[in-house]
Write an enzyme that holds these catalytic residues in place. Structure first.
Site, PDB file in Angstrom:
ATOM      1  N   LYS A 160      90.847  70.561  45.297  1.00 23.15           N
ATOM      2  CA  LYS A 160      91.578  70.752  44.090  1.00 23.15           C
ATOM      3  C   LYS A 160      91.764  72.174  43.261  1.00 23.15           C
ATOM      4  O   LYS A 160      92.781  72.338  42.912  1.00 23.15           O
ATOM      5  CB  LYS A 160      91.223  69.786  43.001  1.00 23.15           C
ATOM      6  CG  LYS A 160      91.228  68.342  43.226  1.00 23.15           C
ATOM      7  CD  LYS A 160      90.996  67.544  42.076  1.00 23.15           C
ATOM      8  CE  LYS A 160      91.163  65.922  42.468  1.00 23.15           C
ATOM      9  NZ  LYS A 160      90.819  64.990  41.504  1.00 23.15           N
TER      10      LYS A 160
ATOM     11  N   ASP B  21      95.264  63.868  36.254  1.00 21.07           N
ATOM     12  CA  ASP B  21      94.035  63.214  36.271  1.00 21.07           C
ATOM     13  C   ASP B  21      94.150  62.708  34.732  1.00 21.07           C
ATOM     14  O   ASP B  21      93.499  61.652  34.253  1.00 21.07           O
ATOM     15  CB  ASP B  21      92.798  63.727  36.824  1.00 21.07           C
ATOM     16  CG  ASP B  21      93.008  63.805  38.359  1.00 21.07           C
ATOM     17  OD1 ASP B  21      93.355  62.884  38.767  1.00 21.07           O
ATOM     18  OD2 ASP B  21      92.191  64.563  39.052  1.00 21.07           O
TER      19      ASP B  21
ATOM     20  N   THR C 272      72.832  70.437  32.418  1.00 20.30           N
ATOM     21  CA  THR C 272      72.834  71.644  32.200  1.00 20.30           C
ATOM     22  C   THR C 272      73.636  72.088  31.107  1.00 20.30           C
ATOM     23  O   THR C 272      75.028  72.080  31.057  1.00 20.30           O
ATOM     24  CB  THR C 272      73.651  72.117  33.459  1.00 20.30           C
ATOM     25  OG1 THR C 272      72.952  71.492  34.638  1.00 20.30           O
ATOM     26  CG2 THR C 272      73.046  73.662  33.798  1.00 20.30           C
TER      27      THR C 272
HETATM   28  P1  ATR Z   1      82.727  68.512  40.126  1.00 25.71           P
HETATM   29  O1  ATR Z   1      83.194  69.909  39.476  1.00 25.71           O
HETATM   30  O2  ATR Z   1      83.227  68.432  41.542  1.00 25.71           O
HETATM   31  O3  ATR Z   1      83.176  67.385  39.205  1.00 25.71           O
HETATM   32  P2  ATR Z   1      80.103  69.174  39.586  1.00 25.71           P
HETATM   33  O4  ATR Z   1      80.505  70.603  38.898  1.00 25.71           O
HETATM   34  O5  ATR Z   1      78.909  69.087  40.635  1.00 25.71           O
HETATM   35  O6  ATR Z   1      81.280  68.471  40.385  1.00 25.71           O
HETATM   36  O7  ATR Z   1      79.925  67.990  38.458  1.00 25.71           O
HETATM   37  C1  ATR Z   1      79.099  66.829  38.632  1.00 25.71           C
HETATM   38  C2  ATR Z   1      78.758  66.332  37.147  1.00 25.71           C
HETATM   39  O8  ATR Z   1      78.001  65.360  37.405  1.00 25.71           O
HETATM   40  C3  ATR Z   1      77.999  67.466  36.456  1.00 25.71           C
HETATM   41  O9  ATR Z   1      78.088  67.494  35.062  1.00 25.71           O
HETATM   42  C4  ATR Z   1      76.520  67.056  37.047  1.00 25.71           C
HETATM   43  O10 ATR Z   1      75.338  67.443  35.758  1.00 25.71           O
HETATM   44  P3  ATR Z   1      74.650  68.804  35.737  1.00 25.71           P
HETATM   45  O11 ATR Z   1      75.998  69.746  35.513  1.00 25.71           O
HETATM   46  O12 ATR Z   1      73.605  69.028  34.920  1.00 25.71           O
HETATM   47  O13 ATR Z   1      74.269  68.999  37.420  1.00 25.71           O
HETATM   48  C5  ATR Z   1      76.386  65.549  36.801  1.00 25.71           C
HETATM   49  N1  ATR Z   1      75.634  64.796  37.375  1.00 25.71           N
HETATM   50  C6  ATR Z   1      75.540  64.501  38.589  1.00 25.71           C
HETATM   51  N2  ATR Z   1      74.625  63.907  38.866  1.00 25.71           N
HETATM   52  C7  ATR Z   1      73.955  63.335  37.659  1.00 25.71           C
HETATM   53  C8  ATR Z   1      72.734  62.577  37.221  1.00 25.71           C
HETATM   54  N3  ATR Z   1      72.263  61.831  38.051  1.00 25.71           N
HETATM   55  N4  ATR Z   1      72.775  62.555  35.970  1.00 25.71           N
HETATM   56  C9  ATR Z   1      73.267  63.203  35.035  1.00 25.71           C
HETATM   57  N5  ATR Z   1      74.250  64.003  35.550  1.00 25.71           N
HETATM   58  C10 ATR Z   1      74.434  64.075  36.693  1.00 25.71           C
END
Ligand code: ATR
Length: 272
Positions: free
Chosen positions: A66, A102, A153
């Site tokens: 994307k 989306d 985060t």
């Molecule tokens: P994308 O941009 O492709 O959506 P990403 O930047 O990896 O992918 O975002 C994934 C999101 O899911 C993030 O907000 C991540 O939280 P962190 O930024 O703190 O890592 C969140 N996420 C993934 N697994 C999680 C879990 N088990 N519990 C809470 N948040 C989770």
């Protein structure tokens, strides 16, 4: 001549897009094909250019392309521009135009299909990745009162909030700072893909009209179970968002707005 469309992603084994667009095309008797093309991870742009050079008219883009789709476009429309990512390209007069449906698709699903008016409502997004970034603009346009973005985060949530901050009331926080209920709670994390649950505290579901899992087809995920156990009125997964964004793409390409209801019904997997 038959018009060619496709979805580009990697992997693509579970994509429903060819089914959805075939159903839309059948509604109007459109002369078009829609393929699934698994482009090599390092070969997206070349594959897209080859597709358009061979007469392709438009395509959908999914993980992990994307951001690359937005970057390669000659023109990125506002929704794609804001989130720096595109889920839909159109080839017109020799130029590649990028949009992103989306967020609008999600808003349509919530307001039209679930009958939840967003104007004046308080929203909580769990997660600060691409799914959240893509959805914020359309929620602000729908007139929500306040958006909170909770993330493990916090820096990442703050960066996303700042991106659209000037346009509305958007706040970033950690999960443990949530101390009130929200009208709509969305899981925009990728946690459900691993069977995990973001640590949303129970109080977030106080007075919740709708808890929405943006992932599709994973059944009653840990997030939806949590929402249900804490009294959310309705729970939903992302099937409606998937079909609505496809309908917006179809309308952009073909100038005709398909009926989404029968397609959502065909793809719905009961939440149990
Ligand atoms: P994308 O941009 O492709 O959506 P990403 O930047 O990896 O992918 O975002 C994934 C999101 O899911 C993030 O907000 C991540 O939280 P962190 O930024 O703190 O890592 C969140 N996420 C993934 N697994 C999680 C879990 N088990 N519990 C809470 N948040 C989770």
């Amino acid at each position: 001549m038959t018009d060619r469309y496709a979805v580009f992603g990697n992997p693509l084994s579970h994509t429903k897009s060819p089914f959805i667009h075939a159903a839309f095309a059948a509604q109007f008797g459109e002369d078009m094909t829609y393929e699934a093309i698994e482009a090599p991870v390092d070969g997206f742009e070349a594959a897209v250019r080859a597709f358009f050079a061979a007469g392709g008219k438009g395509l959908n883009v999914t993980v992990p392309f994307k951001v690359a789709a937005e970057a390669m476009a000659d023109e990125a429309l506002e929704a794609a521009n804001i989130c720096g990512a595109s889920n839909c390209l159109k080839f017109e007069n020799g130029r590649i135009i990028a949009d992103n449906f989306d967020g609008v698709g999600l808003v349509r699903d919530i307001e039209v299909n679930f009958g939840v008016e967003l104007k004046g409502k308080r929203m909580l997004f769990a997660g600060a990745g691409g799914a959240t970034r893509g959805a914020l603009g359309p929620f602000l346009e729908a007139g929500v009162a306040e958006i909170w973005i909770a993330n493990r985060t916090i820096d990442k949530a703050e960066a996303v909030a700042q991106l659209l901050g000037p346009r509305g009331s958007i706040h970033a926080c950690g999960y443990n700072a949530i101390d009130r209920g929200f009208d709509v709670v969305l899981n925009a994390t990728s946690a459900s893909l691993l069977g995990e649950c973001p640590p949303v505290p129970s109080i977030a579901f106080e007075g919740t009209t709708l808890a929405y899992e943006m992932v599709y087809g994973k059944g009653k995920t840990p997030f939806l179970r949590l929402a249900e156990a804490n009294g959310a009125d309705q729970i939903a997964d992302g099937v409606g968002m998937l079909v609505e964004q496809a309908a917006l793409a179809f309308a952009w390409w073909r100038g005709k707005r398909p009926d989404t209801a029968p397609v959502i019904e065909a793809l719905t997997i009961p939440l149990q």
